[in-house]
Design a protein around this motif. Structure first.
Motif, PDB file in Angstrom:
ATOM      1  N   LEU A 210       0.844  -1.193   0.000  1.00 19.98           N
ATOM      2  CA  LEU A 210       0.000   0.000   0.000  1.00 19.98           C
ATOM      3  C   LEU A 210       0.886   1.253   0.000  1.00 19.98           C
ATOM      4  CD1 LEU A 210      -2.929   1.027   0.112  1.00 19.98           C
ATOM      5  CD2 LEU A 210      -2.736   1.040   2.610  1.00 19.98           C
ATOM      6  N   HIS A 211       1.117   1.820  -1.170  1.00 21.74           N
ATOM      7  CA  HIS A 211       2.021   2.957  -1.304  1.00 21.74           C
ATOM      8  C   HIS A 211       1.285   4.294  -1.217  1.00 21.74           C
ATOM      9  CE1 HIS A 211       5.661   0.640  -2.316  1.00 21.74           C
ATOM     10  NE2 HIS A 211       4.795  -0.218  -2.828  1.00 21.74           N
ATOM     11  N   VAL A 212       0.336   4.382  -0.309  1.00 23.41           N
ATOM     12  CA  VAL A 212      -0.403   5.614  -0.045  1.00 23.41           C
ATOM     13  C   VAL A 212       0.215   6.277   1.182  1.00 23.41           C
ATOM     14  CG1 VAL A 212      -2.635   6.561   0.663  1.00 23.41           C
ATOM     15  CG2 VAL A 212      -2.560   4.706  -1.009  1.00 23.41           C
ATOM     16  N   PRO A 213       0.540   7.572   1.122  1.00 24.64           N
ATOM     17  CA  PRO A 213       1.055   8.248   2.320  1.00 24.64           C
ATOM     18  C   PRO A 213       0.080   8.070   3.488  1.00 24.64           C
ATOM     19  CG  PRO A 213       1.300   9.652   0.396  1.00 24.64           C
ATOM     20  CD  PRO A 213       0.458   8.489  -0.035  1.00 24.64           C
ATOM     21  N   THR A 214       0.555   7.488   4.552  1.00 21.58           N
ATOM     22  CA  THR A 214      -0.334   7.118   5.661  1.00 21.58           C
ATOM     23  C   THR A 214       0.126   7.768   6.961  1.00 21.58           C
ATOM     24  OG1 THR A 214      -0.788   4.990   4.591  1.00 21.58           O
ATOM     25  CG2 THR A 214      -1.328   5.180   6.929  1.00 21.58           C
ATOM     26  N   PHE A 215      -0.846   8.284   7.706  1.00 22.28           N
ATOM     27  CA  PHE A 215      -0.588   8.960   8.974  1.00 22.28           C
ATOM     28  C   PHE A 215      -1.315   8.187  10.065  1.00 22.28           C
ATOM     29  CE2 PHE A 215      -1.085  13.208  11.445  1.00 22.28           C
ATOM     30  CZ  PHE A 215       0.113  12.987  12.105  1.00 22.28           C
ATOM     31  N   LEU A 216      -0.572   7.610  10.986  1.00 22.04           N
ATOM     32  CA  LEU A 216      -1.136   6.860  12.100  1.00 22.04           C
ATOM     33  C   LEU A 216      -1.183   7.757  13.335  1.00 22.04           C
ATOM     34  CD1 LEU A 216       1.008   3.628  11.585  1.00 22.04           C
ATOM     35  CD2 LEU A 216      -1.281   4.085  10.669  1.00 22.04           C
ATOM     36  N   ILE A 217      -2.344   7.828  13.961  1.00 18.69           N
ATOM     37  CA  ILE A 217      -2.508   8.647  15.168  1.00 18.69           C
ATOM     38  C   ILE A 217      -3.034   7.765  16.289  1.00 18.69           C
ATOM     39  CG2 ILE A 217      -3.679  10.621  16.218  1.00 18.69           C
ATOM     40  CD1 ILE A 217      -3.990  11.852  13.467  1.00 18.69           C
ATOM     41  N   THR A 218      -2.351   7.794  17.427  1.00 19.30           N
ATOM     42  CA  THR A 218      -2.819   7.077  18.609  1.00 19.30           C
ATOM     43  C   THR A 218      -2.567   7.938  19.842  1.00 19.30           C
ATOM     44  OG1 THR A 218      -0.671   5.969  18.904  1.00 19.30           O
ATOM     45  CG2 THR A 218      -2.362   4.780  17.653  1.00 19.30           C
ATOM     46  N   GLY A 219      -3.256   7.608  20.929  1.00 17.23           N
ATOM     47  CA  GLY A 219      -3.018   8.268  22.205  1.00 17.23           C
ATOM     48  C   GLY A 219      -2.094   7.424  23.060  1.00 17.23           C
ATOM     49  N   THR A 220      -1.246   8.048  23.818  1.00 18.61           N
ATOM     50  CA  THR A 220      -0.273   7.302  24.626  1.00 18.61           C
ATOM     51  C   THR A 220      -0.937   6.428  25.689  1.00 18.61           C
ATOM     52  OG1 THR A 220      -0.030   9.202  26.128  1.00 18.61           O
ATOM     53  CG2 THR A 220       1.553   9.011  24.306  1.00 18.61           C
ATOM     54  N   ARG A 221      -2.172   6.752  26.057  1.00 19.24           N
ATOM     55  CA  ARG A 221      -2.876   5.970  27.079  1.00 19.24           C
ATOM     56  C   ARG A 221      -3.568   4.736  26.486  1.00 19.24           C
ATOM     57  NH1 ARG A 221      -6.209  10.219  30.773  1.00 19.24           N
ATOM     58  NH2 ARG A 221      -6.666   8.293  31.932  1.00 19.24           N
ATOM     59  N   ASP A 222      -3.546   4.625  25.180  1.00 22.33           N
ATOM     60  CA  ASP A 222      -4.180   3.497  24.484  1.00 22.33           C
ATOM     61  C   ASP A 222      -3.085   2.529  24.041  1.00 22.33           C
ATOM     62  OD1 ASP A 222      -5.781   1.778  23.069  1.00 22.33           O
ATOM     63  OD2 ASP A 222      -6.454   3.250  21.593  1.00 22.33           O
TER      64      ASP A 222
END
Length: 279
Positions: A210-222
């Motif tokens: 999957l060569h789509v620019p991907t942005f992963l967002i998570t919270g440190t408490r998760d």
């Protein structure tokens, strides 16, 4: 607005002009999840497109759970882009909406400019894991039908995944509860059976292609989804990962300002020189 997509009447909303960004909410959510972005979108020349995923909000709730399958929902999104005359969009998904966004990206990669996944996963890796999850989701769906929406929401908002939401202001928690209660028992039950993690395809093996620019967002408490994001970042060819301090699963809700800033910055970096489709 209402639109018929492959035989199902969907509710969707649009606001702002400019770079098209399609946003997908989580389980028990709706388009209202993303209303907090409207002012930012206007200032940043972003065209927000939000949709109530099948079985949620004001979108129709078909009788058959298999119509809720994540691959069918992805095809519905492709049909929506056709109606809006958009070749491709920046795609954002939270939790269940993130699983749908990733599914869409794997099925229709040329229609995705960038992909932002907030607290999302590619699915479960083994059939044993999927079977356990299917059994659990069927049991939960039956509980919704038997005891009703209010009982379900009372339990749902107290699961460990949402523990950090107890720290939110009372008015925010009240608004979130109202959003959950605005859904239908049948729609949520069918969503669990048709679009749950146990029945969706596992996309882990497709991540490397999957060569789509991907942005992963998570919270440190998760911690669970931070672990998943770490694995996904290693597999994806073009991925960035942002951990938001002191946030749990719903980063957009718990820490809206850093979420907005990071999301808009990421989208603009990849939209300046690209053709965004026809408005």
């Amino acid at each position: 607005m209402k639109i018929n997509l492959r035989g199902v009447h969907y509710h969707y909303e649009q606001t702002g002009l400019g770079t098209p960004v399609l946003l997908l909410h989580g389980f028990t959510g709706s388009s209202t999840t993303w209303h907090f972005l409207e002012k930012e979108a206007a200032e940043q020349k972003i065209r927000l497109i939000t949709v109530d995923i099948i079985g949620h909000g004001l979108t129709e709730c078909p009788e058959r759970p298999n119509r809720y399958a994540i691959t069918e929902a992805a095809k519905d999104l492709a049909a929506l882009l056709d109606v809006l005359k958009l070749d491709a969009v920046h795609l954002v998904g939270y939790s269940m909406g993130g699983r749908l966004a990733l599914s869409f990206s794997c099925m229709f990669p040329k229609r995705v400019r960038t992909l932002t996944l907030e607290s999302a996963s590619p699915g479960l890796k083994t059939e044993m894991e999927r079977q356990k999850r299917r059994d659990r989701d069927v049991h939960l769906a039956e509980r919704i039908k038997k005891y009703g929406l209010l009982s379900f929401v009372n339990d749902w908002e107290n699961i460990p995944l949402f523990a950090s939401q107890k720290d939110l202001p009372k008015n925010v928690r009240s608004s979130l509860r109202d959003q959950r209660l605005a859904n239908s028992e049948h729609g949520l039950a069918c969503s669990l059976m048709g679009m749950g993690t146990g029945v969706q395809p596992s996309w882990w093996t497709q991540l490397t292609t999957l060569h789509v620019p991907t942005f992963l967002i998570t919270g440190t408490r998760d911690r669970k989804f931070c672990t998943l994001a770490s694995e996904m970042k290693q597999a994806l060819p073009c991925a960035e990962w942002y951990m938001v301090p002191n946030a749990g699963h719903a980063v957009h809700l718990e820490k809206p300002e850093p979420f907005k800033s990071a999301l808009v910055s990421f989208i603009h970096r990849f939209s300046a020189s690209s053709e965004e489709g026809r408005a």
